[in-house]
Motif scaffolding. Structure first.
Motif, PDB file in Angstrom:
ATOM      1  N   GLU A   1      -4.248  -5.089 -13.639  1.00 16.23           N
ATOM      2  CA  GLU A   1      -3.550  -5.650 -12.488  1.00 16.23           C
ATOM      3  C   GLU A   1      -4.448  -6.628 -11.756  1.00 16.23           C
ATOM      4  O   GLU A   1      -5.666  -6.606 -11.886  1.00 16.23           O
ATOM      5  CB  GLU A   1      -3.138  -4.546 -11.506  1.00 16.23           C
TER       6      GLU A   1
ATOM      7  N   ARG B   1      11.697  -8.636  -3.023  1.00 14.15           N
ATOM      8  CA  ARG B   1      10.755  -7.560  -3.368  1.00 14.15           C
ATOM      9  C   ARG B   1      10.793  -7.242  -4.862  1.00 14.15           C
ATOM     10  O   ARG B   1       9.756  -6.980  -5.485  1.00 14.15           O
ATOM     11  CB  ARG B   1      11.101  -6.319  -2.553  1.00 14.15           C
TER      12      ARG B   1
ATOM     13  N   ASP C   1      -2.759  -6.731  -1.160  1.00 17.14           N
ATOM     14  CA  ASP C   1      -2.393  -5.397  -1.632  1.00 17.14           C
ATOM     15  C   ASP C   1      -3.160  -4.296  -0.918  1.00 17.14           C
ATOM     16  O   ASP C   1      -2.658  -3.181  -0.742  1.00 17.14           O
ATOM     17  CB  ASP C   1      -2.646  -5.287  -3.134  1.00 17.14           C
TER      18      ASP C   1
ATOM     19  N   TRP D   1      -3.654   0.360   2.674  1.00 17.85           N
ATOM     20  CA  TRP D   1      -2.634  -0.284   1.863  1.00 17.85           C
ATOM     21  C   TRP D   1      -1.252   0.144   2.334  1.00 17.85           C
ATOM     22  O   TRP D   1      -1.115   1.102   3.095  1.00 17.85           O
ATOM     23  CB  TRP D   1      -2.818   0.050   0.372  1.00 17.85           C
ATOM     24  N   ARG D   2      -0.219  -0.573   1.879  1.00 15.90           N
ATOM     25  CA  ARG D   2       1.142  -0.196   2.224  1.00 15.90           C
ATOM     26  C   ARG D   2       1.468   1.168   1.636  1.00 15.90           C
ATOM     27  O   ARG D   2       1.164   1.449   0.483  1.00 15.90           O
ATOM     28  CB  ARG D   2       2.161  -1.215   1.683  1.00 15.90           C
TER      29      ARG D   2
ATOM     30  N   ARG E   1       3.107  -8.256   2.167  1.00 14.19           N
ATOM     31  CA  ARG E   1       2.702  -8.329   0.763  1.00 14.19           C
ATOM     32  C   ARG E   1       1.889  -9.584   0.434  1.00 14.19           C
ATOM     33  O   ARG E   1       1.908 -10.066  -0.702  1.00 14.19           O
ATOM     34  CB  ARG E   1       3.933  -8.224  -0.154  1.00 14.19           C
TER      35      ARG E   1
ATOM     36  N   LEU F   1      -4.079   0.218  -7.739  1.00  8.09           N
ATOM     37  CA  LEU F   1      -4.450   0.552  -6.369  1.00  8.09           C
ATOM     38  C   LEU F   1      -4.919   1.998  -6.269  1.00  8.09           C
ATOM     39  O   LEU F   1      -5.923   2.301  -5.617  1.00  8.09           O
ATOM     40  CB  LEU F   1      -3.266   0.308  -5.437  1.00  8.09           C
TER      41      LEU F   1
ATOM     42  N   ASP G   1       4.233   2.238   0.635  1.00  2.00           N
ATOM     43  CA  ASP G   1       5.161   2.157  -0.493  1.00  2.00           C
ATOM     44  C   ASP G   1       4.546   1.502  -1.729  1.00  2.00           C
ATOM     45  O   ASP G   1       5.222   1.333  -2.741  1.00  2.00           O
ATOM     46  CB  ASP G   1       6.438   1.411  -0.094  1.00  2.00           C
ATOM     47  N   ASN G   2       3.277   1.142  -1.661  1.00  2.00           N
ATOM     48  CA  ASN G   2       2.603   0.544  -2.814  1.00  2.00           C
ATOM     49  C   ASN G   2       2.095   1.672  -3.720  1.00  2.00           C
ATOM     50  O   ASN G   2       1.168   2.392  -3.365  1.00  2.00           O
ATOM     51  CB  ASN G   2       1.444  -0.338  -2.355  1.00  2.00           C
ATOM     52  N   ARG G   3       2.705   1.817  -4.881  1.00  2.00           N
ATOM     53  CA  ARG G   3       2.358   2.923  -5.777  1.00  2.00           C
ATOM     54  C   ARG G   3       1.730   2.414  -7.075  1.00  2.00           C
ATOM     55  O   ARG G   3       1.817   3.077  -8.107  1.00  2.00           O
ATOM     56  CB  ARG G   3       3.612   3.744  -6.091  1.00  2.00           C
ATOM     57  N   SER G   4       1.102   1.256  -7.045  1.00  2.00           N
ATOM     58  CA  SER G   4       0.564   0.682  -8.273  1.00  2.00           C
ATOM     59  C   SER G   4      -0.576   1.538  -8.815  1.00  2.00           C
ATOM     60  O   SER G   4      -1.361   2.136  -8.068  1.00  2.00           O
ATOM     61  CB  SER G   4       0.068  -0.745  -8.037  1.00  2.00           C
TER      62      SER G   4
END
Length: 292
Positions: free
Chosen positions: A91, A24, A142, A272-273, A139, A281, A275-278
């Motif tokens: 990104e 990860r 995204d 989205w996931r 993953r 996104l 835990d995805n904090r991009s």
């Protein structure tokens, strides 16, 4: 504490597995182990219990995670908002879609986003409906546009992009094909054909086991993907359920799409996931929400 120490600790607290944490974070398992040991020396106690079979948080580790995670999220959010405000997001966002029309929908919504954030790239990926959640959690993508599952554990459901009327897809030779509309009770007349491995995350909403009046719905043959499902239906092996909007994209001899008269439209939303904090996104989700 260094940023990499915080991120390593929180990732291991989430994964509870050194190899997955390393994958990860894009480092080696040895680097993860070294970072955690150094952090434990600094704190003065164990944060994790390790054995050959499992990794668990100690009581101190759990408290540390609970105290640290919200602060870390606030920092990430502040950085993302600042970058977004400056237009500095750059990104590659891999967006999954489950049908050609939903792919077009995603790309149309993304046009405004790409105009606002020209350094970003949007990569479309076609994904089978029953594999969307797996693709997100593993993953491979995204973000996705699809029908949200009933119990989206680990998945955040964002803005709704579209509401689509459902249809019963039947063999063109069947008597139902000559009807203007179908009823949910008609599901009892033919075996229901689905993709193999279809999880119960969508429950009875799309593929019920009984009609509203309680008649049993036979679940017939399965196929490895949507095109295989349509082939089985065209061959007279049963019927399936699909958005009516799919028909123009999937015209096939031997099929008829009969719209349901007694079921609500299904919603297609961004997912989205959790835990995805991009930053990209977050910006995409805001842009889509504003556009709708």
């Amino acid at each position: 504490m260094e940023r990499y120490e915080i991120e390593t600790f929180l990732a291991l607290a989430d994964e509870l597995h050194f190899a997955r944490t390393a994958e990860r974070l894009g480092v080696t398992p040895g680097r993860v182990s070294q970072t955690i040991k150094a952090l434990e020396r600094r704190i003065g106690g164990a944060l994790f219990e390790r054995s050959s079979r499992q990794v668990r948080l100690t009581p101190v580790g759990r408290q540390f995670r609970d105290d640290l995670a919200p602060a870390h999220q606030r920092i990430l959010r502040a950085v993302a908002e600042a970058r977004a405000a400056c237009g500095g997001i750059g990104e590659v966002l891999r967006i999954g879609f489950t049908a050609p029309w939903s792919g077009e929908l995603v790309l149309r919504s993304a046009e405004t986003f790409l105009a606002r954030y020209p350094h970003c790239t949007v990569e479309p990926h076609e994904v089978a409906l029953h594999l969307v959640i797996t693709a997100l959690l593993e993953r491979q993508i995204d973000v996705a546009v699809a029908v949200p599952p009933v119990d989206p554990a680990g998945i955040t459901v964002g803005p709704v992009l579209s509401r689509e009327r459902l249809a019963l897809v039947v063999p063109a030779s069947h008597a139902l094909a000559r009807r203007e509309t179908a009823s949910l009770e008609d599901l009892a007349l033919l075996p229901l054909v689905t993709a193999s491995g279809m999880p119960r995350l969508w429950g009875d909403r799309l593929f019920p086991s009984r009609t509203p009046l309680g008649l049993p719905v036979e679940h017939g043959p399965t196929a490895g993907g949507w095109q295989g499902v349509l082939l089985l239906v065209a061959a007279g092996r049963g019927a399936t359920v699909a958005p009516l909007r799919s028909e123009p994209y999937q015209k096939r001899a031997g099929l008829a799409y009969v719209p349901f008269e007694d079921t609500d439209p299904v919603e297609y939303a961004l997912m989205w996931r959790t835990d995805n904090r991009s930053a990209g996104l977050r910006a995409l989700a805001r842009t889509v929400a504003d556009a709708n």
